[in-house]
Write an enzyme that holds these catalytic residues in place. Structure first.
Site, PDB file in Angstrom:
ATOM      1  N   CYS A  96      16.522  35.288  15.738  1.00  0.00           N
ATOM      2  CA  CYS A  96      17.070  36.090  14.651  1.00  0.00           C
ATOM      3  C   CYS A  96      18.568  36.341  14.876  1.00  0.00           C
ATOM      4  CB  CYS A  96      16.308  37.415  14.601  1.00  0.00           C
ATOM      5  SG  CYS A  96      17.087  38.705  13.628  1.00  0.00           S
ATOM      6  N   GLU A  97      19.355  36.079  13.846  1.00  0.00           N
ATOM      7  CA  GLU A  97      20.799  36.249  14.004  1.00  0.00           C
ATOM      8  C   GLU A  97      21.213  37.727  14.022  1.00  0.00           C
ATOM      9  OE1 GLU A  97      22.502  35.895   9.461  1.00  0.00           O
ATOM     10  OE2 GLU A  97      22.333  34.062  10.644  1.00  0.00           O
ATOM     11  N   HIS A  98      20.296  38.613  13.653  1.00  0.00           N
ATOM     12  CA  HIS A  98      20.625  40.037  13.649  1.00  0.00           C
ATOM     13  C   HIS A  98      20.385  40.712  14.998  1.00  0.00           C
ATOM     14  CE1 HIS A  98      19.498  39.516   9.171  1.00  0.00           C
ATOM     15  NE2 HIS A  98      20.794  39.389   9.321  1.00  0.00           N
ATOM     16  N   GLN A 137      15.158  33.288   8.502  1.00  0.00           N
ATOM     17  CA  GLN A 137      14.168  32.305   8.072  1.00  0.00           C
ATOM     18  C   GLN A 137      14.521  31.739   6.704  1.00  0.00           C
ATOM     19  OE1 GLN A 137      10.068  33.452   8.666  1.00  0.00           O
ATOM     20  NE2 GLN A 137       9.346  32.067   7.060  1.00  0.00           N
ATOM     21  N   HIS A 165       8.321  37.315  13.401  1.00  0.00           N
ATOM     22  CA  HIS A 165       9.646  37.710  13.860  1.00  0.00           C
ATOM     23  C   HIS A 165       9.512  38.805  14.912  1.00  0.00           C
ATOM     24  CE1 HIS A 165      12.120  35.805  10.513  1.00  0.00           C
ATOM     25  NE2 HIS A 165      10.856  35.553  10.182  1.00  0.00           N
ATOM     26  N   CYS A 167      11.744  40.605  16.052  1.00  0.00           N
ATOM     27  CA  CYS A 167      12.544  41.789  15.730  1.00  0.00           C
ATOM     28  C   CYS A 167      11.708  42.819  14.985  1.00  0.00           C
ATOM     29  CB  CYS A 167      13.783  41.409  14.925  1.00  0.00           C
ATOM     30  SG  CYS A 167      13.442  40.580  13.363  1.00  0.00           S
TER      31      CYS A 167
END
Length: 207
Positions: A96-98, A137, A165, A167
């Site tokens: 996840c890029e966050h 995604q 995910h 996260c």
């Protein structure tokens, strides 16, 4: 179609030029260890910064590859075959890029050939390229579809990703086992509802 691909640029040379050194990357990991309250000097952590940097080279190796590297060669001798080509249950791991925590899932990808086909492993390698980058995604789904449509130029492309995910599972709301579904349909898959439903059925997806 080219305009769509340009929305998702591949790893740029200027980013490569500005990359920190390996020593700087390892020092950043050591800083994080200190920040969480650990002692980077204790026996179990002395080699951790080097190990993390080495692991990141593998986990994020997709930045060093381009879709054209794996989709460049196609085959025209298909004996008149013009029906759906589907590769399903492609395992992938992304981040996840966050929050930079894992996304774990499966990809189901189909295309309708227009006189040319790909080697089947190429589709799995395309998923791997985009998986080994920081992602959402939704973006990953669109990137795979756009690359396949642009480089192969089939009559249609269908992509379905289903993933958990971390996260959401490991932090925040902690909804363990929750699955996210994303899709992209182009060409005849977007135009023909029956063909779209056939793809979903063959992929094992039930709405």
């Amino acid at each position: 179609m080219d305009a769509v691909v340009k929305k998702f640029p591949d790893f740029a040379e200027d980013r490569q030029a500005s990359r920190p050194s390996r020593a700087e990357a390892e020092a950043a990991v050591e800083t994080l260890l200190r920040w969480i309250g650990e002692d980077p000097g204790r026996e179990g952590l002395r080699e951790t910064p080097a190990r993390v940097v080495k692991a990141y080279e593998e986990l994020f190796g997709g930045y060093k590859l381009q879709p054209g590297d794996v989709l460049g060669r196609t085959f025209a001798d298909v004996s008149g075959y013009d029906d759906m080509v589907l590769v399903k249950d492609i395992d992938f791991h992304s981040h996840c890029e966050h929050h930079m925590v894992p996304i774990i899932g499966k990809a189901h990808i189909a295309y309708m050939p227009d006189n040319r086909v790909l080697g089947l492993s190429k589709i799995a390698r395309l998923v791997d390229i985009y998986g080994r980058r920081l992602q959402t995604q939704e973006s990953m789904t669109a990137q795979i579809a756009a690359a396949l449509a642009s480089l192969l130029k089939p009559r249609g492309v269908a992509v379905l990703l289903e993933a958990e995910h971390m996260c959401m599972s490991m932090r925040g709301i902690r909804t363990k086992g929750s699955t996210t579904i994303t899709t992209s349909f182009q060409g005849v898959f977007a135009e023909d509802a029956g063909l779209k439903d056939r793809f979903l059925s063959l992929s094992g997806y039930k709405a």
